[in-house]
Motif scaffolding. Structure first.
Motif, PDB file in Angstrom:
ATOM      1  N   GLN A   5    -109.385  55.482 -22.893  1.00  0.00           N
ATOM      2  CA  GLN A   5    -109.934  57.066 -22.896  1.00  0.00           C
ATOM      3  C   GLN A   5    -110.927  57.419 -22.768  1.00  0.00           C
ATOM      4  O   GLN A   5    -111.472  56.470 -23.855  1.00  0.00           O
ATOM      5  N   GLU A 133    -109.177  57.815 -17.279  1.00  0.00           N
ATOM      6  CA  GLU A 133    -109.123  59.189 -18.308  1.00  0.00           C
ATOM      7  C   GLU A 133    -110.265  59.461 -18.906  1.00  0.00           C
ATOM      8  O   GLU A 133    -110.673  59.163 -19.652  1.00  0.00           O
ATOM      9  N   SER A 185     -99.083  57.761 -20.985  1.00  0.00           N
ATOM     10  CA  SER A 185     -99.995  58.557 -22.503  1.00  0.00           C
ATOM     11  C   SER A 185     -99.344  57.680 -23.670  1.00  0.00           C
ATOM     12  O   SER A 185     -97.956  57.334 -23.224  1.00  0.00           O
TER      13      SER A 185
END
Length: 185
Positions: A5, A133, A185
């Motif tokens: 991320q 992400e 996640s």
């Protein structure tokens, strides 16, 4: 599996810092409504941190006596020699991000890997197809120039917007999946 991320703030015109790495434009927004809650929720899912050398140098200049990520393994990509603050779990590395991806995920122990600051470093993950992400806080300031959010050589495929929300002081948080990533996640 761990997500890679990029949780970052950028100006309306897509810069994460001024050309001289000044963050005063961003720090003036400290304490905005929803900001701490967003950060704490994000950090609860982080098991490993990866950052560039310039981000590390900035932290050492501004937070030398207060390592902000105690107990979380951190990798710093740098060409320079650095020392780690006492008690910090830091590994200094050189090379291609893909060489270390298994190490990042192993150290994350089932949690996510945060690419902290450094648009160039985040772009290396994206170019290698490893960035899952992008979590972007758009700050209502125009810088005009500076360090780009994600300095890629060319355009990405369309990103999938998974969430958006307005927060205090005109800040908008946007969450995008890259490469059609559907990792948990």
């Amino acid at each position: 599996m761990s997500r890679i991320q990029y949780f970052v703030a950028a100006s309306l015109d897509g810069f994460i810092a001024t050309p001289t790495d000044d963050l005063a434009w961003l720090l003036q927004f400290d304490g905005f409504d929803g900001g701490m809650e967003s950060y704490e929720a994000f950090m609860a899912g982080v098991g490993c941190i990866v950052m560039g050398g310039a981000t590390y140098a900035w932290l050492m200049e501004h937070e030398a006596d207060n390592w902000p990520y105690p107990g979380t393994p951190c990798y710093v990509f740098t060409r320079h020699e650095h020392t780690a603050p006492a008690g910090a779990d830091i590994t200094f590395v050189r090379g291609n991000v893909s060489e270390f991806i298994a190490d990042f995920r192993a150290d994350a122990a089932g949690k996510n890997v945060w690419v902290v600051g450094g648009g160039d470093l985040a772009a290396q993950f994206a170019d290698a197809g490893l960035l899952d992400e992008l979590i972007l806080s758009v700050i209502p300031v125009v810088l005009g120039n500076g360090k780009r959010l994600l300095p890629l050589a060319g355009p990405t495929p369309p990103l999938e917007l998974t969430a958006s929300r307005a927060m205090g002081r005109g800040i908008v948080e946007l969450r995008y999946l890259l490469n059609g990533s559907a990792a948990d996640s």
